[in-house]
Design an enzyme around this catalytic site. Structure first.
Site, PDB file in Angstrom:
ATOM      1  N   ASP A  19       0.909  -1.153  -0.001  1.00 36.41           N
ATOM      2  CA  ASP A  19      -0.016  -0.068   0.004  1.00 36.41           C
ATOM      3  C   ASP A  19       0.783   1.328  -0.043  1.00 36.41           C
ATOM      4  OD1 ASP A  19      -1.806   1.896   0.352  1.00 36.41           O
ATOM      5  OD2 ASP A  19      -2.248   1.325   2.746  1.00 36.41           O
ATOM      6  N   ASP A 114      -3.379   2.754  -5.651  1.00 38.03           N
ATOM      7  CA  ASP A 114      -1.920   2.658  -4.778  1.00 38.03           C
ATOM      8  C   ASP A 114      -2.086   1.174  -3.747  1.00 38.03           C
ATOM      9  OD1 ASP A 114      -4.201   3.109  -3.103  1.00 38.03           O
ATOM     10  OD2 ASP A 114      -3.021   4.703  -1.854  1.00 38.03           O
ATOM     11  N   GLU A 115      -2.350   0.236  -4.522  1.00 35.70           N
ATOM     12  CA  GLU A 115      -2.634  -0.909  -3.704  1.00 35.70           C
ATOM     13  C   GLU A 115      -2.594  -2.182  -4.313  1.00 35.70           C
ATOM     14  OE1 GLU A 115      -5.649  -0.091   0.064  1.00 35.70           O
ATOM     15  OE2 GLU A 115      -6.240  -1.382  -1.633  1.00 35.70           O
TER      16      GLU A 115
HETATM   17 MG   LIG Z   1      -2.309   4.063   0.408  1.00 36.40          MG
END
Ligand SMILES: [Mg+2]
Length: 427
Positions: A19, A114-115
């Site tokens: 993450d 973003d993961e």
């Molecule tokens: Mg994040």
């Protein structure tokens, strides 16, 4: 007798979840060195009435986070710098980040911009090897993507727990949850820290006597089944206790759709109909790029003051814009009749029942050879349209009429649950 806690050298993990920390804000700091070390909030529009879509580490110290109103954020931190979102950069960096992670190990599922998650193979399941992989990924991101790009990584027996682990230490975290140590550090968390327990779920858990993660851990799968009102509860129980989860098919590929809230001037049924078709063509283009075919189409419309009206249709699998547009036109009539042709506030179009293009197509028993030939020709035509639009820009060629004013409707936006591919900006 084996020790209660296995020595770490023998411990195994199955998933690595990554993450990125304060993603949009970190990209801004990477691109603009003058923003480094400063409290910044990324905003969609330049007004104090809006909310932050990301906050830098420095801003987070003032309690500013995604969703904080900017007026409020300025009261908390008078030095706050607001930066207009640059989605192109975020997508550009997203692809660079994937590239870097994949220098070390293939990404199994991209969960959002973003993961991402990697399902570890046999040699990398050993905790010491997995930890080394995690550290090399972090270092690679710093060295080859940018010093401001940091991430938190979770290692655990399944993707659910790996994500939970990645949330436990920020920024630049590295947290391991071993099956044999559960519930372990999970007990430090609040119920709402767990992905899948939102504002609506928490009261339902309370009603079942579950107020803490310890209660949740002790609860039976039947209790969670009841709390969730279905198999999602059993799945949650399974995931929480470290069982393997259904992660082998990327969920993001099972449905494919777009929705749009219309500006007031485009809420008349004819204008809304054009938007619906535009959304469908965009989804169809993505479908073809992913080498999928769809077997069902769902249309949902919310009127300005009425309830949601919806309809869906099944059809022979395909990825052809002309056929899909025809199916949509029929659904549109049905849905708008339900909606009594009132003004439309929101349109959603979803393709599902997806199958990979590589699978042999079902024999078309009742179609003449000519009809199947024309189907092939139509699909080829759709591919040609995609290529022209890729080369000359979005809407160079479209099916039907797209007034200039409607073009911007289906422009690429960043969704937190789905990443636009670079190509998609031109669809
Ligand atoms: Mg994040």
């Amino acid at each position: 007798m084996p020790p209660a806690t296995a020595p770490h050298s023998q411990a195994l993990v199955d998933w690595l979840f990554l993450d990125l920390n304060s993603y949009f804000a970190s990209v801004e700091q990477q691109m603009h060195p003058e923003l480094r070390g400063k409290p910044i909030a990324v905003v969609p529009v330049d007004t104090d009435a809006t909310s932050a879509i990301a906050a830098s580490q420095e801003a987070k110290k003032f309690g500013i986070k995604t969703g904080t109103n900017i007026g409020e954020a300025r009261r908390r931190c008078p030095d706050l710098i607001t930066v207009m979102a640059n989605h192109d950069f975020y997508v550009e960096f997203h692809h660079k980040i994937i590239e870097e992670v994949e220098r070390h190990f293939p990404v199994h599922i991209i969960c959002s911009i973003d993961e991402m998650a990697c399902k570890l193979d046999a040699p990398r399941r050993r905790l010491d090897v997995a930890l080394d992989l995690a550290r090399r990924i972090k270092q690679g991101l710093r060295e080859r993507v940018g010093e401001c790009v940091t991430c938190s990584i979770g290692l655990a027996p399944n993707r659910f727990l790996a994500k939970v682990a990645s949330d436990m230490q920020k920024p630049d975290g590295l947290v391991v949850l071993l099956p044999e140590e559960l519930p372990g550090r999970l007990l430090e968390l609040e119920l709402s820290d767990l992905c899948g327990i939102g504002r609506r779920m928490e009261p339902r858990l309370h009603a079942c006597g579950i107020r803490t993660v310890a209660d949740l851990w002790e609860a039976s799968s039947e209790t969670l089944h009841r709390a969730w009102g279905g198999v999602c509860g059993d799945r949650f129980w399974h995931g929480l206790h470290g069982g393997a989860t259904e992660d082998d098919v990327p969920a993001a590929h099972r449905t494919l759709g777009h929705s749009h809230v219309l500006a007031p001037e485009f809420r008349t049924p004819p204008a809304a109909g054009i938007v619906a078709r535009r959304l469908l063509l965009k989804a169809a283009s993505r479908l073809r790029r992913m080498k999928y075919r769809a077997r069902q189409l769902h249309l949902s419309v919310r009127t300005e003051d009425g309830p949601r009206c919806e309809a869906q249709a099944k059809f022979e699998e395909g990825a052809d814009s002309i056929v899909l547009a025809r199916v949509l036109a029929e659904l549109w009539e049905r849905v708008m009749k339900q909606a009594r042709w009132q003004r439309v506030k929101k349109v959603s179009v979803t393709l599902f029942g997806l199958v990979a293009e590589a699978l042999p197509q079902q024999l078309e028993l009742f179609h003449s050879p000519d009809a199947s030939a024309s189907k092939e020709q139509r699909e080829n035509l759709s591919h040609v349209l995609d290529q022209i639009n890729q080369k000359y820009g979005r809407d160079s060629v479209v099916i039907g009429f797209t007034p200039d004013t409607v073009r911007t409707f289906s422009g690429t936006k960043i969704a937190f649950t789905r990443i636009p591919d670079r190509e998609e900006f031109k669809e």
